[in-house]
Motif scaffolding. Structure first.
Motif, mmCIF file in Angstrom:
data_model
loop_
_atom_site.group_PDB
_atom_site.id
_atom_site.type_symbol
_atom_site.label_atom_id
_atom_site.label_comp_id
_atom_site.label_asym_id
_atom_site.label_seq_id
_atom_site.Cartn_x
_atom_site.Cartn_y
_atom_site.Cartn_z
ATOM 1 N N UNK A 1 9.605 4.108 -6.640
ATOM 2 C CA UNK A 1 8.472 4.027 -5.720
ATOM 3 C C UNK A 1 7.286 3.333 -6.400
ATOM 4 N N UNK A 2 6.475 2.600 -5.643
ATOM 5 C CA UNK A 2 5.303 1.955 -6.233
ATOM 6 C C UNK A 2 4.280 2.977 -6.702
ATOM 7 N N UNK A 3 3.511 2.603 -7.683
ATOM 8 C CA UNK A 3 2.451 3.465 -8.203
ATOM 9 C C UNK A 3 1.156 3.204 -7.445
ATOM 10 N N UNK A 4 0.584 4.264 -6.952
ATOM 11 C CA UNK A 4 -0.655 4.164 -6.188
ATOM 12 C C UNK A 4 -1.846 4.037 -7.133
ATOM 13 N N UNK A 5 -2.738 3.118 -6.841
ATOM 14 C CA UNK A 5 -3.985 2.975 -7.588
ATOM 15 C C UNK A 5 -5.097 3.547 -6.720
ATOM 16 N N UNK A 6 -5.725 4.613 -7.192
ATOM 17 C CA UNK A 6 -6.744 5.276 -6.382
ATOM 18 C C UNK A 6 -8.138 5.003 -6.923
ATOM 19 N N UNK A 7 -9.124 5.238 -6.065
ATOM 20 C CA UNK A 7 -10.514 5.194 -6.504
ATOM 21 C C UNK A 7 -10.807 6.554 -7.144
ATOM 22 N N UNK A 8 -11.057 6.604 -8.456
ATOM 23 C CA UNK A 8 -11.218 7.896 -9.129
ATOM 24 C C UNK A 8 -12.611 8.483 -8.959
ATOM 25 N N UNK A 9 -12.691 9.763 -9.223
ATOM 26 C CA UNK A 9 -13.973 10.457 -9.200
ATOM 27 C C UNK A 9 -14.600 10.360 -10.583
ATOM 28 N N UNK A 10 -15.760 9.747 -10.680
ATOM 29 C CA UNK A 10 -16.404 9.551 -11.980
ATOM 30 C C UNK A 10 -17.759 10.244 -12.063
ATOM 31 N N UNK A 11 -18.146 10.941 -11.009
ATOM 32 C CA UNK A 11 -19.382 11.721 -10.978
ATOM 33 C C UNK A 11 -19.074 13.075 -10.364
ATOM 34 N N UNK A 12 -19.754 14.118 -10.841
ATOM 35 C CA UNK A 12 -19.503 15.458 -10.332
ATOM 36 C C UNK A 12 -19.713 15.552 -8.826
ATOM 37 N N UNK A 13 -20.778 14.890 -8.323
ATOM 38 C CA UNK A 13 -21.101 14.981 -6.909
ATOM 39 C C UNK A 13 -20.703 13.724 -6.137
ATOM 40 N N UNK A 14 -19.787 12.970 -6.687
ATOM 41 C CA UNK A 14 -19.395 11.702 -6.078
ATOM 42 C C UNK A 14 -18.429 11.922 -4.919
#
Length: 462
Positions: free
Chosen positions: A1-14
């Motif tokens: 299966x392809x690997x999903x590239x996600x938008x990560x969380x880089x701030x606590x309140x993001x």
């Protein structure tokens, strides 16, 4: 299966983030750890790496658009997998990457939380509400510690543009250069060899380190203890250290300095090698660094040796990778050709000269280099600087005479297949200098044998 590239969380309140730019085009081959894109929030700008190797496809994350945290922005297809049609994004049966984790808690002293070696630590101040500025200008302001509110924008309706930030950063850097120097402490005498090293004001060794980017330096990693300072080679910049840092796991603060005419310091002038040394010392002073481990590659290695021999900083160790300044010869065909290169064909041709095996040059690495040079500013700056350092196949400076006076642990790494600087230059150094010659490597051992170089670095960074 392809690997999903996600938008990560880089701030606590993001809750959402924006992709400020992609470094890899759709359909390009990527390796795990290659930089894919840069994410920008109100508090951070950091580069996100590929979670797997394969072909990047179905890129849905557009630049400059708010994207919910955890949303897929692209997929990476392994060899043999066929990318789905653009209007039908793949849905893996099992998530290919874990969901976004909460960022580490802030340090007790209020410093920004540490991030992995594959990310650049967010630095600088938050955008000021009500200030009209382009996204790039805001990112540059954070990187270079420029107050947007103090700028008069030259864009439509007074909007602050990138060039406004760069101009302000250059003025600030020049002001620091004009600041009076602090008299060295009693008992310290500048070392003198083939290069006269000029001391710079660095404050007391016990002064707190300023963990913020300046016009030409970036904290790549936070941590406790004596910082490691990295200095790149000719034609390179801060990002070139990323591959090595993926293999170097020491939890210590790491600062990278861009030399004049390079990276974030592209607009800073320099009249020769002595000016580069003075620039490094000035950046250390700006960060209140009085004690440091130093590491440099090629031209940066020569600069690191000169700084270590001076009084601007107490060098606890020194690692030099394919260093310049140890002998007269250099391939000025390369330095001149690479300096002028700004299209893909020319750039790839010259970059292959840097390594013994061109396969180690990933498309992501080459494309990121190409994008940085596309506007012509780096080629122009390096074409001006190059002849002041190298001409007629000759290096116009030497640091070889400084090594007898270096009391700290010193390691020198060279590649036997180096086509830029002859590896024989490392012969005949004083006996207390550890010399490591890798027969099958070129001019960039930190890229070609990153794990081996990381181990050697770890041996002296204590």
């Amino acid at each position: 299966m392809p690997t999903e590239v996600i938008l990560p969380k880089v701030d606590m309140d993001m809750a959402t983030g924006r992709i400020s730019r992609w470094f890899v085009e759709e359909g390009a081959a990527v390796k795990k750890g290659d930089v894919l894109f840069e994410i920008e929030t109100d508090k951070a700008a950091m580069e996100i790496d590929a979670p797997a190797s394969g072909t990047l496809a179905n890129v849905t994350g557009r630049e400059g658009v708010d994207i919910p945290v955890g949303e897929a922005v692209a997929w990476i297809y392994a060899e043999g997998e066929t990318p789905a049609k653009a209007d039908a994004a793949p849905i893996p049966a099992v998530p290919s990457v874990p969901g976004p984790a909460a960022p580490p808690a802030p340090a007790a002293n209020g410093a920004a939380p540490a991030v992995s070696a594959s990310q650049i630590e967010p630095v600088g101040s938050e955008p000021v509400a009500g200030i009209r500025a382009t996204p790039l200008a805001r990112r540059l302001a954070r990187q270079r510690n420029v107050d947007l509110a103090a700028l008069d924008g030259t864009g439509p309706k007074g909007r602050v543009q990138a060039k406004d930030v760069e101009r302000a950063a250059t003025v600030a850097a020049e002001a620091r250069e004009r600041a009076p120097a602090v008299v060295p402490a009693a008992g310290h005498t500048p070392a003198r060899g083939d290069v006269e090293v000029r001391a710079r004001a660095v404050g007391q060794a016990t002064a707190p380190i300023t963990r913020q980017s300046s016009a030409a330096s970036t904290w790549l990693r936070q941590g406790e203890g004596t910082p490691l300072v990295l200095i790149h080679g000719f034609g390179s910049e801060t990002a070139s250290w990323r591959p090595l840092l993926t293999a170097f796991d020491r939890a210590m603060p790491i600062l990278s300095i861009d030399l004049p005419g390079h990276g974030a310091a592209v607009d800073l002038p320099a009249g020769g090698f002595d000016d580069l040394v003075a620039h490094v010392e000035s950046e250390l002073a700006a960060q209140n660094i009085g004690v440091a481990h130093l590491a440099g590659h090629s031209l940066g290695g020569a600069a690191a040796a000169a700084v270590a021999a001076g009084v601007a900083v107490e060098a606890r160790s020194l690692l030099l990778i394919a260093p310049a300044g140890l002998g007269p010869e250099i391939n000025t065909g390369f330095t001149e050709g690479f300096a002028a290169a700004h299209d893909e064909t020319a750039l790839r041709t010259w970059m292959r000269e840097l390594v013994a095996d061109p396969a180690v040059l990933s498309d992501g690495f080459v494309n990121a280099t190409l994008r940085a040079r596309a506007d012509g500013r780096l080629p122009a700056a390096q074409t001006r600087l190059g002849p002041l350092l190298f001409s007629q196949a000759t290096q116009r400076f030497s640091v070889r005479g400084l090594f007898e006076r270096l009391a700290m642990p010193v390691k020198v790494i060279a590649g036997g297949a180096d086509r830029i600087i002859p590896s024989r230059h490392v012969q005949g150094l004083p006996g207390h200098v550890g010399v490591h010659l890798f027969a099958g490597l070129g001019h960039m051992p930190q890229l070609e044998a990153r794990e081996a170089v990381a181990r050697l670095l770890a041996e002296i960074v204590r």
